[in-house]
Design a protein around this motif. Sequence first.
Motif, PDB file in Angstrom:
ATOM      1  N   ASP A   5       0.810  -1.216   0.000  1.00 27.26           N
ATOM      2  CA  ASP A   5       0.000   0.000   0.000  1.00 27.26           C
ATOM      3  C   ASP A   5       0.848   1.274   0.000  1.00 27.26           C
ATOM      4  OD1 ASP A   5       1.001  -0.304   2.518  1.00 27.26           O
ATOM      5  OD2 ASP A   5      -0.873   0.116   3.555  1.00 27.26           O
ATOM      6  N   TRP A   6       2.041   1.213  -0.532  1.00 27.43           N
ATOM      7  CA  TRP A   6       2.893   2.391  -0.613  1.00 27.43           C
ATOM      8  C   TRP A   6       3.924   2.246  -1.732  1.00 27.43           C
ATOM      9  CZ3 TRP A   6       8.138   1.704   0.178  1.00 27.43           C
ATOM     10  CH2 TRP A   6       8.527   0.510   0.793  1.00 27.43           C
ATOM     11  N   ILE A   7       4.399   3.390  -2.232  1.00 29.40           N
ATOM     12  CA  ILE A   7       5.458   3.468  -3.243  1.00 29.40           C
ATOM     13  C   ILE A   7       6.417   4.555  -2.791  1.00 29.40           C
ATOM     14  CG2 ILE A   7       6.006   3.948  -5.656  1.00 29.40           C
ATOM     15  CD1 ILE A   7       3.106   3.255  -6.338  1.00 29.40           C
ATOM     16  N   LEU A   8       7.715   4.299  -2.900  1.00 25.18           N
ATOM     17  CA  LEU A   8       8.717   5.302  -2.559  1.00 25.18           C
ATOM     18  C   LEU A   8       9.526   5.625  -3.806  1.00 25.18           C
ATOM     19  CD1 LEU A   8      10.203   7.034  -0.448  1.00 25.18           C
ATOM     20  CD2 LEU A   8      11.752   5.105  -0.118  1.00 25.18           C
ATOM     21  N   LEU A   9       9.469   6.883  -4.229  1.00 23.44           N
ATOM     22  CA  LEU A   9      10.255   7.362  -5.368  1.00 23.44           C
ATOM     23  C   LEU A   9      11.411   8.177  -4.823  1.00 23.44           C
ATOM     24  CD1 LEU A   9       7.321   8.637  -7.617  1.00 23.44           C
ATOM     25  CD2 LEU A   9       8.498   6.454  -7.765  1.00 23.44           C
ATOM     26  N   SER A  10      12.617   7.896  -5.305  1.00 33.45           N
ATOM     27  CA  SER A  10      13.804   8.632  -4.858  1.00 33.45           C
ATOM     28  C   SER A  10      14.446   9.312  -6.055  1.00 33.45           C
ATOM     29  CB  SER A  10      14.819   7.691  -4.222  1.00 33.45           C
ATOM     30  OG  SER A  10      14.286   7.132  -3.052  1.00 33.45           O
ATOM     31  N   TYR A  11      14.689  10.593  -5.921  1.00 25.43           N
ATOM     32  CA  TYR A  11      15.362  11.381  -6.944  1.00 25.43           C
ATOM     33  C   TYR A  11      16.655  11.915  -6.343  1.00 25.43           C
ATOM     34  CZ  TYR A  11      10.843  11.246  -9.226  1.00 25.43           C
ATOM     35  OH  TYR A  11       9.682  10.830  -9.805  1.00 25.43           O
ATOM     36  N   SER A  12      17.758  11.642  -7.018  1.00 22.64           N
ATOM     37  CA  SER A  12      19.052  12.098  -6.486  1.00 22.64           C
ATOM     38  C   SER A  12      19.793  12.882  -7.562  1.00 22.64           C
ATOM     39  CB  SER A  12      19.873  10.891  -6.034  1.00 22.64           C
ATOM     40  OG  SER A  12      20.050   9.994  -7.107  1.00 22.64           O
ATOM     41  N   ASN A  13      20.981  13.347  -7.191  1.00 21.41           N
ATOM     42  CA  ASN A  13      21.859  14.139  -8.070  1.00 21.41           C
ATOM     43  C   ASN A  13      21.206  15.450  -8.507  1.00 21.41           C
ATOM     44  OD1 ASN A  13      23.901  12.229  -7.941  1.00 21.41           O
ATOM     45  ND2 ASN A  13      23.090  11.101  -9.680  1.00 21.41           N
ATOM     46  N   ARG A  26      21.454  17.480  -3.896  1.00 25.12           N
ATOM     47  CA  ARG A  26      20.164  17.340  -3.211  1.00 25.12           C
ATOM     48  C   ARG A  26      19.506  16.021  -3.585  1.00 25.12           C
ATOM     49  NH1 ARG A  26      18.011  23.065  -1.989  1.00 25.12           N
ATOM     50  NH2 ARG A  26      19.878  24.260  -2.434  1.00 25.12           N
ATOM     51  N   THR A  27      18.781  15.452  -2.608  1.00 26.03           N
ATOM     52  CA  THR A  27      18.043  14.206  -2.776  1.00 26.03           C
ATOM     53  C   THR A  27      16.612  14.429  -2.309  1.00 26.03           C
ATOM     54  OG1 THR A  27      20.023  12.909  -2.398  1.00 26.03           O
ATOM     55  CG2 THR A  27      17.944  11.770  -2.144  1.00 26.03           C
ATOM     56  N   THR A  28      15.651  13.903  -3.082  1.00 27.14           N
ATOM     57  CA  THR A  28      14.240  14.042  -2.732  1.00 27.14           C
ATOM     58  C   THR A  28      13.596  12.660  -2.729  1.00 27.14           C
ATOM     59  OG1 THR A  28      14.152  16.219  -3.766  1.00 27.14           O
ATOM     60  CG2 THR A  28      12.057  15.112  -3.397  1.00 27.14           C
ATOM     61  N   ASN A  29      12.825  12.385  -1.696  1.00 28.57           N
ATOM     62  CA  ASN A  29      12.066  11.138  -1.584  1.00 28.57           C
ATOM     63  C   ASN A  29      10.585  11.492  -1.549  1.00 28.57           C
ATOM     64  OD1 ASN A  29      14.399   9.508  -1.353  1.00 28.57           O
ATOM     65  ND2 ASN A  29      14.554  10.077   0.803  1.00 28.57           N
ATOM     66  N   ILE A  30       9.816  10.821  -2.403  1.00 28.36           N
ATOM     67  CA  ILE A  30       8.369  11.036  -2.423  1.00 28.36           C
ATOM     68  C   ILE A  30       7.711   9.712  -2.049  1.00 28.36           C
ATOM     69  CG2 ILE A  30       6.370  11.675  -3.811  1.00 28.36           C
ATOM     70  CD1 ILE A  30       8.283  13.293  -5.572  1.00 28.36           C
ATOM     71  N   MET A  31       6.970   9.736  -0.960  1.00 30.48           N
ATOM     72  CA  MET A  31       6.260   8.556  -0.479  1.00 30.48           C
ATOM     73  C   MET A  31       4.809   8.674  -0.937  1.00 30.48           C
ATOM     74  SD  MET A  31       6.222   5.763   1.488  1.00 30.48           S
ATOM     75  CE  MET A  31       7.495   5.809   2.693  1.00 30.48           C
ATOM     76  N   ILE A  32       4.355   7.734  -1.770  1.00 34.80           N
ATOM     77  CA  ILE A  32       2.969   7.699  -2.218  1.00 34.80           C
ATOM     78  C   ILE A  32       2.276   6.609  -1.402  1.00 34.80           C
ATOM     79  CG2 ILE A  32       1.419   7.396  -4.175  1.00 34.80           C
ATOM     80  CD1 ILE A  32       3.784   8.096  -5.997  1.00 34.80           C
ATOM     81  N   VAL A  33       1.281   7.019  -0.610  1.00 38.44           N
ATOM     82  CA  VAL A  33       0.578   6.082   0.257  1.00 38.44           C
ATOM     83  C   VAL A  33      -0.832   5.845  -0.268  1.00 38.44           C
ATOM     84  CG1 VAL A  33       1.913   6.615   2.320  1.00 38.44           C
ATOM     85  CG2 VAL A  33      -0.132   7.927   1.808  1.00 38.44           C
ATOM     86  N   CYS A  34      -1.403   4.729   0.109  1.00 39.93           N
ATOM     87  CA  CYS A  34      -2.709   4.313  -0.383  1.00 39.93           C
ATOM     88  C   CYS A  34      -3.821   5.185   0.183  1.00 39.93           C
ATOM     89  CB  CYS A  34      -2.946   2.848  -0.016  1.00 39.93           C
ATOM     90  SG  CYS A  34      -4.575   2.237  -0.476  1.00 39.93           S
ATOM     91  N   ASP A  35      -4.640   5.727  -0.709  1.00 39.02           N
ATOM     92  CA  ASP A  35      -5.877   6.423  -0.354  1.00 39.02           C
ATOM     93  C   ASP A  35      -6.921   5.976  -1.371  1.00 39.02           C
ATOM     94  OD1 ASP A  35      -7.879   8.065   0.501  1.00 39.02           O
ATOM     95  OD2 ASP A  35      -6.953   9.926  -0.189  1.00 39.02           O
ATOM     96  N   PRO A  36      -7.738   4.973  -1.052  1.00 38.15           N
ATOM     97  CA  PRO A  36      -8.631   4.385  -2.053  1.00 38.15           C
ATOM     98  C   PRO A  36      -9.688   5.347  -2.590  1.00 38.15           C
ATOM     99  CG  PRO A  36      -8.912   3.302   0.088  1.00 38.15           C
ATOM    100  CD  PRO A  36      -7.832   4.311   0.230  1.00 38.15           C
ATOM    101  N   CYS A  69      -2.713   1.828  -4.143  1.00 35.94           N
ATOM    102  CA  CYS A  69      -3.533   0.723  -3.639  1.00 35.94           C
ATOM    103  C   CYS A  69      -3.607  -0.443  -4.625  1.00 35.94           C
ATOM    104  CB  CYS A  69      -4.958   1.199  -3.360  1.00 35.94           C
ATOM    105  SG  CYS A  69      -5.052   2.519  -2.145  1.00 35.94           S
ATOM    106  N   THR A  70      -3.272  -0.206  -5.866  1.00 36.26           N
ATOM    107  CA  THR A  70      -3.447  -1.240  -6.885  1.00 36.26           C
ATOM    108  C   THR A  70      -2.238  -2.138  -7.046  1.00 36.26           C
ATOM    109  OG1 THR A  70      -2.663   0.260  -8.607  1.00 36.26           O
ATOM    110  CG2 THR A  70      -5.043   0.191  -8.197  1.00 36.26           C
ATOM    111  N   ILE A  71      -1.209  -1.927  -6.285  1.00 33.75           N
ATOM    112  CA  ILE A  71      -0.020  -2.766  -6.416  1.00 33.75           C
ATOM    113  C   ILE A  71      -0.331  -4.130  -5.820  1.00 33.75           C
ATOM    114  CG2 ILE A  71       2.361  -3.102  -5.698  1.00 33.75           C
ATOM    115  CD1 ILE A  71       2.703  -0.120  -5.749  1.00 33.75           C
ATOM    116  N   THR A  72      -0.189  -5.140  -6.639  1.00 33.33           N
ATOM    117  CA  THR A  72      -0.396  -6.513  -6.188  1.00 33.33           C
ATOM    118  C   THR A  72       0.875  -7.293  -6.442  1.00 33.33           C
ATOM    119  OG1 THR A  72      -1.300  -7.123  -8.336  1.00 33.33           O
ATOM    120  CG2 THR A  72      -2.875  -6.482  -6.636  1.00 33.33           C
ATOM    121  N   PRO A  73       1.146  -8.269  -5.634  1.00 31.99           N
ATOM    122  CA  PRO A  73       2.348  -9.054  -5.869  1.00 31.99           C
ATOM    123  C   PRO A  73       2.242  -9.824  -7.187  1.00 31.99           C
ATOM    124  CG  PRO A  73       1.067  -9.963  -4.056  1.00 31.99           C
ATOM    125  CD  PRO A  73       0.432  -8.674  -4.450  1.00 31.99           C
TER     126      PRO A  73
END
Length: 168
Positions: A5-13, A26-36, A69-73
């Motif tokens: 129920d989450w995705i982490l995007l990391s942008y660096s350099n 600079r480094t940026t992390n974007i956490m996308i969390v589930c909100d149905p 929320c749609t990420i399934t194994p």
Amino acid sequence: MGGTDWILLSYSNGDPYSQHCKQTNRTTNIMIVCDPVNLKGKFQILEERKKKETGYCYYLFELSSSIACTITPVKKGLSSGSIFCIIFFTLIGIYFSVGFLYKRLVIGAKGIEQVPNYSFWKDFGNLQADGCDFICRCGPRHEEHAYRGIDDQLPKEEDDRDDQLLAM
């Protein structure tokens, strides 16, 4: 990276810091969390970490979205179509192997006669063409004769003359 129920995007350099963080990029992390409920929810900054000693600095943002929320194994294993193909080709192989052995050992066939149901396989392409004609073409097939047979020009039995056969 991602979970159920989450995705982490990391942008660096990114652009380097000017005075702090040992002037690293600079480094940026974007956490996308589930909100149905929402496709695009709140976007907020959670943390700006600037440690002068370690030199590891980053920005951490959070975005709530229904995309996470749609990420399934990923399912592992064979699909039903591949299982069907494996069974089908295995049965075809067994059919030909047993048929060859039977015709060779029991019947004593040699050469091309060893193929099981040889007459069927010899006509198989013609049978497919006939089936295609039957399904795809509308109406009966009429073939025009390119020539007229010699029987059409022969005289009747009571007339014994053969003058009709000579060219004039």
